[in-house]
Design a protein around this motif. Structure first.
Motif, PDB file in Angstrom:
ATOM      1  N   ARG A 142       0.928  -1.278   0.076  1.00 56.15           N
ATOM      2  CA  ARG A 142       0.055   0.054   0.081  1.00 56.15           C
ATOM      3  C   ARG A 142       0.866   1.123   0.092  1.00 56.15           C
ATOM      4  O   ARG A 142       0.609   2.259  -0.641  1.00 56.15           O
ATOM      5  CB  ARG A 142      -1.056   0.015   1.176  1.00 56.15           C
ATOM      6  N   VAL A 143       2.101   1.116   0.953  1.00 55.67           N
ATOM      7  CA  VAL A 143       2.892   2.381   0.895  1.00 55.67           C
ATOM      8  C   VAL A 143       3.435   2.444  -0.534  1.00 55.67           C
ATOM      9  O   VAL A 143       3.535   3.698  -1.079  1.00 55.67           O
ATOM     10  CB  VAL A 143       4.133   2.020   1.737  1.00 55.67           C
ATOM     11  N   LEU A 144       3.955   1.563  -1.344  1.00 53.41           N
ATOM     12  CA  LEU A 144       4.330   1.413  -2.348  1.00 53.41           C
ATOM     13  C   LEU A 144       3.588   2.162  -3.562  1.00 53.41           C
ATOM     14  O   LEU A 144       3.899   3.424  -4.497  1.00 53.41           O
ATOM     15  CB  LEU A 144       4.965   0.310  -3.261  1.00 53.41           C
ATOM     16  N   GLY A 145       2.288   1.769  -3.502  1.00 50.62           N
ATOM     17  CA  GLY A 145       1.344   2.382  -4.402  1.00 50.62           C
ATOM     18  C   GLY A 145       1.026   3.720  -4.238  1.00 50.62           C
ATOM     19  O   GLY A 145       0.919   4.484  -5.334  1.00 50.62           O
ATOM     20  N   LEU A 146       1.117   4.080  -3.042  1.00 54.14           N
ATOM     21  CA  LEU A 146       0.853   5.636  -2.774  1.00 54.14           C
ATOM     22  C   LEU A 146       2.007   6.471  -3.079  1.00 54.14           C
ATOM     23  O   LEU A 146       1.968   7.551  -3.708  1.00 54.14           O
ATOM     24  CB  LEU A 146       0.387   6.014  -1.354  1.00 54.14           C
ATOM     25  N   VAL A 147       3.174   6.049  -2.835  1.00 53.16           N
ATOM     26  CA  VAL A 147       4.383   6.607  -3.191  1.00 53.16           C
ATOM     27  C   VAL A 147       4.440   6.796  -4.562  1.00 53.16           C
ATOM     28  O   VAL A 147       4.739   7.696  -5.200  1.00 53.16           O
ATOM     29  CB  VAL A 147       5.806   6.057  -2.812  1.00 53.16           C
ATOM     30  N   GLU A 148       4.109   5.803  -5.510  1.00 54.00           N
ATOM     31  CA  GLU A 148       3.952   5.737  -6.868  1.00 54.00           C
ATOM     32  C   GLU A 148       3.003   6.772  -7.411  1.00 54.00           C
ATOM     33  O   GLU A 148       3.313   7.742  -8.282  1.00 54.00           O
ATOM     34  CB  GLU A 148       3.596   4.417  -7.543  1.00 54.00           C
ATOM     35  N   ILE A 200       0.334   9.858   2.991  1.00 57.24           N
ATOM     36  CA  ILE A 200       0.170   8.375   3.176  1.00 57.24           C
ATOM     37  C   ILE A 200       0.040   8.032   4.785  1.00 57.24           C
ATOM     38  O   ILE A 200      -0.915   7.110   4.980  1.00 57.24           O
ATOM     39  CB  ILE A 200       1.603   7.709   2.771  1.00 57.24           C
ATOM     40  N   SER A 201       0.420   8.825   5.651  1.00 54.61           N
ATOM     41  CA  SER A 201       0.168   8.260   7.007  1.00 54.61           C
ATOM     42  C   SER A 201      -1.283   8.538   7.628  1.00 54.61           C
ATOM     43  O   SER A 201      -1.852   7.903   8.245  1.00 54.61           O
ATOM     44  CB  SER A 201       1.015   9.132   8.163  1.00 54.61           C
TER      45      SER A 201
END
Length: 56
Positions: free
Chosen positions: A2-8, A16-17
């Motif tokens: 999920r973090v990667l998807g939002l970074v992308e 993100i937090s």
């Protein structure tokens, strides 16, 4: 993942937090660990890696 998807998508650690309900520091730690495992430096390096994986 999920973090990667939002970074992308270009979200900041603070954004993100808020979306995931974690602290900003937790998200930063996740991003640091991901970068270390992938051998990239920083948010831009991570975004470049994600782009290369998707686009060959």
């Amino acid at each position: 993942m999920r973090v990667l998807g939002l970074v992308e998508k270009g979200y900041t650690s603070s954004e993100i937090s808020d979306k995931l309900g974690n602290s900003k520091r937790t998200i930063q730690t996740h991003k640091q660990n991901i970068c270390h495992k992938l051998g990239v430096k920083g948010r831009l390096g991570l975004q470049k890696w994600l782009w290369e994986v998707k686009n060959g």
